[in-house]
Write a protein that holds these residues in place. Structure first.
Motif, PDB file in Angstrom:
ATOM      1  N   GLY A  36       0.798  -1.219   0.000  1.00 34.43           N
ATOM      2  CA  GLY A  36       0.000   0.000   0.000  1.00 34.43           C
ATOM      3  C   GLY A  36       0.830   1.269   0.000  1.00 34.43           C
ATOM      4  O   GLY A  36       0.281   2.359   0.185  1.00 34.43           O
ATOM      5  N   ASP A  37       2.148   1.147  -0.226  1.00 38.35           N
ATOM      6  CA  ASP A  37       3.039   2.304  -0.102  1.00 38.35           C
ATOM      7  C   ASP A  37       3.236   3.038  -1.426  1.00 38.35           C
ATOM      8  O   ASP A  37       4.358   3.374  -1.807  1.00 38.35           O
ATOM      9  CB  ASP A  37       4.380   1.861   0.481  1.00 38.35           C
ATOM     10  CG  ASP A  37       5.058   0.751  -0.320  1.00 38.35           C
ATOM     11  OD1 ASP A  37       4.412   0.201  -1.241  1.00 38.35           O
ATOM     12  OD2 ASP A  37       6.217   0.436  -0.031  1.00 38.35           O
ATOM     13  N   ILE A  38       2.141   3.275  -2.141  1.00 37.57           N
ATOM     14  CA  ILE A  38       2.190   4.020  -3.397  1.00 37.57           C
ATOM     15  C   ILE A  38       1.091   5.077  -3.385  1.00 37.57           C
ATOM     16  O   ILE A  38       0.117   4.957  -2.646  1.00 37.57           O
ATOM     17  CB  ILE A  38       2.015   3.092  -4.631  1.00 37.57           C
ATOM     18  CG1 ILE A  38       0.673   2.362  -4.573  1.00 37.57           C
ATOM     19  CG2 ILE A  38       3.166   2.106  -4.728  1.00 37.57           C
ATOM     20  CD1 ILE A  38       0.335   1.572  -5.828  1.00 37.57           C
ATOM     21  N   PRO A  39       1.227   6.130  -4.181  1.00 39.75           N
ATOM     22  CA  PRO A  39       0.169   7.149  -4.236  1.00 39.75           C
ATOM     23  C   PRO A  39      -1.172   6.540  -4.629  1.00 39.75           C
ATOM     24  O   PRO A  39      -1.249   5.636  -5.461  1.00 39.75           O
ATOM     25  CB  PRO A  39       0.671   8.107  -5.322  1.00 39.75           C
ATOM     26  CG  PRO A  39       2.152   7.943  -5.321  1.00 39.75           C
ATOM     27  CD  PRO A  39       2.394   6.490  -5.023  1.00 39.75           C
ATOM     28  N   GLY A  40      -2.225   7.060  -3.992  1.00 42.50           N
ATOM     29  CA  GLY A  40      -3.569   6.607  -4.322  1.00 42.50           C
ATOM     30  C   GLY A  40      -4.103   5.505  -3.434  1.00 42.50           C
ATOM     31  O   GLY A  40      -5.297   5.206  -3.452  1.00 42.50           O
ATOM     32  N   MET A  41      -3.231   4.869  -2.640  1.00 40.80           N
ATOM     33  CA  MET A  41      -3.671   3.829  -1.715  1.00 40.80           C
ATOM     34  C   MET A  41      -3.900   4.447  -0.332  1.00 40.80           C
ATOM     35  O   MET A  41      -3.292   5.454   0.021  1.00 40.80           O
ATOM     36  CB  MET A  41      -2.617   2.731  -1.602  1.00 40.80           C
ATOM     37  CG  MET A  41      -2.381   1.966  -2.896  1.00 40.80           C
ATOM     38  SD  MET A  41      -3.678   0.760  -3.262  1.00 40.80           S
ATOM     39  CE  MET A  41      -3.207  -0.560  -2.154  1.00 40.80           C
ATOM     40  N   GLY A  62      -1.997  -1.408   4.388  1.00 43.42           N
ATOM     41  CA  GLY A  62      -0.979  -0.692   5.135  1.00 43.42           C
ATOM     42  C   GLY A  62       0.401  -1.311   4.978  1.00 43.42           C
ATOM     43  O   GLY A  62       1.341  -0.943   5.687  1.00 43.42           O
ATOM     44  N   LEU A  63       0.544  -2.241   4.042  1.00 41.92           N
ATOM     45  CA  LEU A  63       1.797  -2.967   3.870  1.00 41.92           C
ATOM     46  C   LEU A  63       2.829  -2.117   3.130  1.00 41.92           C
ATOM     47  O   LEU A  63       2.499  -1.412   2.170  1.00 41.92           O
ATOM     48  CB  LEU A  63       1.552  -4.257   3.094  1.00 41.92           C
ATOM     49  CG  LEU A  63       0.576  -5.244   3.732  1.00 41.92           C
ATOM     50  CD1 LEU A  63       0.265  -6.387   2.780  1.00 41.92           C
ATOM     51  CD2 LEU A  63       1.137  -5.778   5.045  1.00 41.92           C
TER      52      LEU A  63
END
Length: 350
Positions: free
Chosen positions: A230-235, A241-242
Motif C-alpha cells: 500500500g506504499d504508493i500514491p492513491g492507496m 498498510g503494507l
C-alpha cells in the motif's frame, strides 16, 4: 531470481517453470514428491511430523480463445485482471512450435470519443496482434485455440538495488522463498520432515494446493505468496498498510482462510525472539494456497507467510530483497522449532 521470474508458467501450462523448479530442488535433495497435476516439493529431514511449505508456480496470463478472419487473437484471462493494465502491452504466445510476440491492440487517443475514454475495455473485447493478415496465416505461424499467452517484462533491480522488478513475483517470490528455505535447512538435523516446493493452478482456484496437501498429508503447512503493498500514491490504510522493506506478511485473515491461532501466535513469537521484522494484514479480496492446505484430510494448522509486492496481476511487479530474506529467515527458525512437542501443542485441543 532472474530465471524463476522470466520463465513462463501459466495455470495448466506450468511445464517450463516446473522444470526450473525441479532442477533447483534437485540441487538440494534427491527426494522429490509430485502430485498428478504438476505440483512439486523436495524432502529433507526424517522426523515423524511432516511440514509442508509451498509457493505456487503459476502466473496470471491468458489463453487464446479464437482466431479472427483477419488473423487477430481473442483471449480469455487465466487469473484476475483489470483491463486498464493491458492495452498496448507486449505479450508472448506460447505455441507448440515456437514463441510469438504479440501486442494487445488499442485505439489511438485521436479517435476515442469522450465516453469511450472513461470506460475500461472488457478483456473479451480485446485482441492480440501477432502480425498475421488472416486466420490461415496465423495458423501457419503455429497458433491454435488453447495456446497460453504470457506477459513480457525482464527481471531488473531498480536504482535502489534492493527493489526488484519482474513480471511474475506473484508468485515466483513464494517459489524463491521455498527454495532458499530448502537450501538452508538441507544440512540441519530437523525435528520434522520438511516438504518444500510449489503448487500449480493457484490463480484459477487453488487446485494444486488441494492435490499436493492430500498427497503429502502434512501436520503443519505454510503457503508463501505475495500481498498488495500500500506504499504508493492513491492507496490508503484501509486498502493496504503494507510497505516494501518492513518485513514479511503474516495474514490474520483472507478470503480463503482464518489461520490457526496457535500456529499464528507461535510464528509471531518466533519472529520477535529472533528480531525478524514482520507485518500483519487482513486481506478481504484474495486468498492463497493456505485456503486449501488447512482443510485437507482432517484439518491442517496452516499459515500464509507472504511478502508485499507492488503492481501484481499486471505486466510488472516490485518486491524488496530484505522482505524475501526475512521471510526465509523466519520460516527457517519456525521449522527448526517444530519438534513433536510443539506440533502436539499446536494441533492439540488443550
Amino acid at each position: 531470481m532472474r530465471e524463476l521470474t522470466e520463465t513462463e508458467g501459466l495455470p495448466g501450462f506450468e511445464d517450463r517453470v516446473y522444470n526450473v523448479m525441479k532442477r533447483e530442488i534437485s540441487s538440494h535433495t534427491n527426494e522429490l514428491e509430485t502430485d498428478n497435476l504438476g505440483s512439486i516439493v523436495g524432502k529433507v529431514g526424517s522426523g515423524k511430523n511432516k511440514v509442508l511449505l509451498a509457493g505456487h508456480l503459476d502466473e496470471v496470463g491468458f489463453i487464446v480463445s479464437a482466431i479472427t478472419k483477419q488473423g487477430f487473437l481473442r483471449i480469455k484471462p487465466l487469473g484476475g485482471w483489470w483491463g486498464h493494465v493491458l492495452l498496448s502491452q507486449r505479450v508472448k504466445v506460447l505455441t507448440k512450435s515456437r514463441d510469438l510476440t504479440g501486442i494487445v491492440g488499442s485505439k489511438a487517443p485521436h479517435v476515442l470519443p469522450p465516453e469511450e475514454r472513461k470506460k475500461v475495455l472488457p478483456i473479451d473485447k480485446m485482441f492480440v496482434d501477432i502480425g498475421a493478415s488472416s486466420r490461415e496465416e496465423a495458423e501457419s505461424f503455429g497458433v491454435s485455440v488453447g495456446d497460453p499467452v504470457a506477459t513480457v517484462c525482464p527481471f531488473e533491480p531498480l536504482a535502489n538495488e534492493k527493489l526488484l522488478l519482474s513480471r511474475t513475483w506473484d508468485n515466483r517470490a513464494g517459489c524463491y522463498i521455498a527454495l532458499k528455505v530448502l537450501e538452508k535447512l538441507k544440512g540441519e538435523s530437523l525435528p520434522n520432515t520438511l516438504y518444500s516446493g510449489a503448487t500449480v493452478q493457484e490463480e484459477v482456484g487453488l487446485r494444486g494446493a488441494e492435490t499436493l496437501a492430500n498427497k503429502i498429508a502434512p501436520q503443519i503447512a505454510f503457503a508463501t505468496d505475495v500481498g498488495v503493498a500500500g506504499d504508493i500514491p492513491g492507496m490508503n490504510q484501509e486498502e493496504s498498510g503494507l510497505k516494501l522493506g518492513d518485513g514479511p506478511i503474516i495474514y490474520l485473515m483472507d478470503r480463503s482462510m482464518i489461520p490457526h491461532r496457535k500456529l499464528r501466535d507461535f510464528v509471531m513469537e518466533t519472529a520477535k525472539q529472533n528480531d525478524i521484522p514482520y507485518q500483519v494484514d487482513i486481506m478481504s479480496g484474495g486468498g492463497t494456497d493456505a485456503g486449501k492446505f488447512h482443510v485437507a484430510h482432517d484439518g491442517v494448522p496452516t499459515l500464509a507467510v507472504s511478502v508485499p509486492a507492488r503492481y501484481i496481476h499486471s505486466h510488472v511487479s516490485v518486491v524488496h530483497h530484505d522482505d524475501l530474506d526475512n521471510a526465509v529467515k523466519l520460516l527457517c527458525e519456525v521449522i527448526k522449532k517444530l519438534d513433536d512437542n510443539m506440533v502436539q501443542k499446536i494441533t492439540g485441543l488443550e
